[in-house]
Write an enzyme that holds these catalytic residues in place. Structure first.
Site, PDB file in Angstrom:
ATOM      1  N   CYS A  42       0.845  -1.196   0.000  1.00 30.85           N
ATOM      2  CA  CYS A  42       0.000   0.000   0.000  1.00 30.85           C
ATOM      3  C   CYS A  42       0.882   1.248   0.000  1.00 30.85           C
ATOM      4  O   CYS A  42       1.970   1.254   0.568  1.00 30.85           O
ATOM      5  CB  CYS A  42      -0.912   0.014   1.219  1.00 30.85           C
ATOM      6  SG  CYS A  42      -2.093   1.401   1.203  1.00 30.85           S
ATOM      7  N   ASP A  44       0.414   3.815   1.610  1.00 30.57           N
ATOM      8  CA  ASP A  44       0.383   4.399   2.958  1.00 30.57           C
ATOM      9  C   ASP A  44       1.801   4.645   3.487  1.00 30.57           C
ATOM     10  O   ASP A  44       2.631   3.731   3.493  1.00 30.57           O
ATOM     11  CB  ASP A  44      -0.379   3.438   3.894  1.00 30.57           C
ATOM     12  CG  ASP A  44      -0.719   4.085   5.226  1.00 30.57           C
ATOM     13  OD1 ASP A  44       0.208   4.579   5.899  1.00 30.57           O
ATOM     14  OD2 ASP A  44      -1.902   4.081   5.594  1.00 30.57           O
ATOM     15  N   ARG A  46       2.971   4.829   6.266  1.00 27.39           N
ATOM     16  CA  ARG A  46       3.366   4.111   7.481  1.00 27.39           C
ATOM     17  C   ARG A  46       3.801   2.670   7.202  1.00 27.39           C
ATOM     18  O   ARG A  46       4.109   1.929   8.126  1.00 27.39           O
ATOM     19  CB  ARG A  46       2.191   4.112   8.481  1.00 27.39           C
ATOM     20  CG  ARG A  46       1.818   5.511   8.952  1.00 27.39           C
ATOM     21  CD  ARG A  46       0.451   5.524   9.593  1.00 27.39           C
ATOM     22  NE  ARG A  46      -0.618   5.169   8.649  1.00 27.39           N
ATOM     23  CZ  ARG A  46      -1.904   5.084   8.976  1.00 27.39           C
ATOM     24  NH1 ARG A  46      -2.286   5.319  10.211  1.00 27.39           N
ATOM     25  NH2 ARG A  46      -2.807   4.758   8.060  1.00 27.39           N
ATOM     26  N   HIS A  98      -2.334  -3.920   4.887  1.00 23.98           N
ATOM     27  CA  HIS A  98      -2.143  -3.540   6.294  1.00 23.98           C
ATOM     28  C   HIS A  98      -3.482  -3.237   6.951  1.00 23.98           C
ATOM     29  O   HIS A  98      -4.372  -2.670   6.322  1.00 23.98           O
ATOM     30  CB  HIS A  98      -1.189  -2.344   6.416  1.00 23.98           C
ATOM     31  CG  HIS A  98      -1.737  -1.063   5.839  1.00 23.98           C
ATOM     32  ND1 HIS A  98      -2.266  -0.069   6.620  1.00 23.98           N
ATOM     33  CD2 HIS A  98      -1.861  -0.644   4.555  1.00 23.98           C
ATOM     34  CE1 HIS A  98      -2.684   0.922   5.846  1.00 23.98           C
ATOM     35  NE2 HIS A  98      -2.461   0.595   4.588  1.00 23.98           N
ATOM     36  N   CYS A 101      -6.239   0.051   6.873  1.00 20.18           N
ATOM     37  CA  CYS A 101      -5.993   0.649   5.549  1.00 20.18           C
ATOM     38  C   CYS A 101      -7.119   1.610   5.157  1.00 20.18           C
ATOM     39  O   CYS A 101      -8.291   1.231   5.107  1.00 20.18           O
ATOM     40  CB  CYS A 101      -5.853  -0.457   4.502  1.00 20.18           C
ATOM     41  SG  CYS A 101      -5.474   0.170   2.852  1.00 20.18           S
TER      42      CYS A 101
HETATM   43 CO    CO Z   1      -3.471   1.299   2.990  1.00 21.62          CO
END
Ligand code: CO
Length: 213
Positions: A42, A44, A46, A98, A101
């Site tokens: 992803c 993302d 993090r 994750h 998400c």
């Molecule tokens: Co995500």
């Protein structure tokens, strides 16, 4: 100092630090790229692949998009997959979702995110539909979203197995293994969810299998 100026300054400090530790560091990295892994994760911020697996640059070839989707018309993803499998000859392809998400949560809502994002989130809604019975039985919204994270990872692994790129590599060199993982934002732990060994079509409907590769 502006935030982007800080990035450039930090880059110089990092480069200096690496060279202090090992004067040959960049020379060695520039010579060779032989990663064992392709990571489809992803976007993302993090969930950085190298950081959470404690690996170095050069060890993981990375592709990231919202909610780690394998879309069979996505030229970007397919180019990365083709290059990683056929040129770098990676032996493992990892789809890593994750928990928590945002893309998954957005797809579970009935809110419009307008044209482009709606198009992307639609692929996740389609996964939801496949497992609607199981998912609608989960009353807690966060738990339901986390289960969809897992099911989405599994579906994306299956989508990899439906590509001619993977099927040809399985036939020609009995590799790569496909892995489905989910990373926990709250504890930093990766859960190993689902694997497909080379040649395992037991979860792939026969219509997706090419017989003349
Ligand atoms: Co995500």
């Amino acid at each position: 100092m502006t935030p982007f100026e800080k990035l450039l300054l930090e880059n110089k400090a990092w480069s200096h630090e690496k060279t202090e530790e090992d004067p040959e560091y960049f020379h060695k990295l520039a010579q060779l790229q032989t990663p064992e892994f392709l990571w489809i994760g992803c976007s993302d911020s993090r969930v950085p692949a190298n950081e959470i697996t404690n690996t170095q640059p050069g060890e993981i070839f990375v592709h990231r998009n919202i909610s780690n989707l394998v879309v069979h018309t996505d030229v970007n993803l397919l180019s990365v997959l083709d290059y990683a499998v056929n040129h770098l000859k990676v032996n493992h392809v990892i789809v890593c979702g994750h928990y928590g998400c945002g893309g998954i949560k957005a797809a579970m809502s009935n809110h419009t995110y307008d044209l482009v994002l709606n198009m992307w989130l639609r692929y996740i809604k389609d996964v939801y539909c496949l497992y609607e019975e199981e998912l609608s039985a989960i009353k807690d919204e966060e738990q339901r979203a986390d289960r969809l994270v897992e099911l989405n990872v599994k579906e994306q692994v299956l989508k990899l197995a439906k590509t001619s790129i993977i099927q040809r590599a399985w036939k020609e060199r009995n590799s790569p293994v496909l892995h489905g993982w989910a990373y926990g934002l709250k504890d930093g732990i990766i859960k190993d969810l689902f694997n497909l060994q080379p040649g395992d079509f037991s979860s792939v409907t026969p219509i997706y299998q090419f017989d003349d590769l």
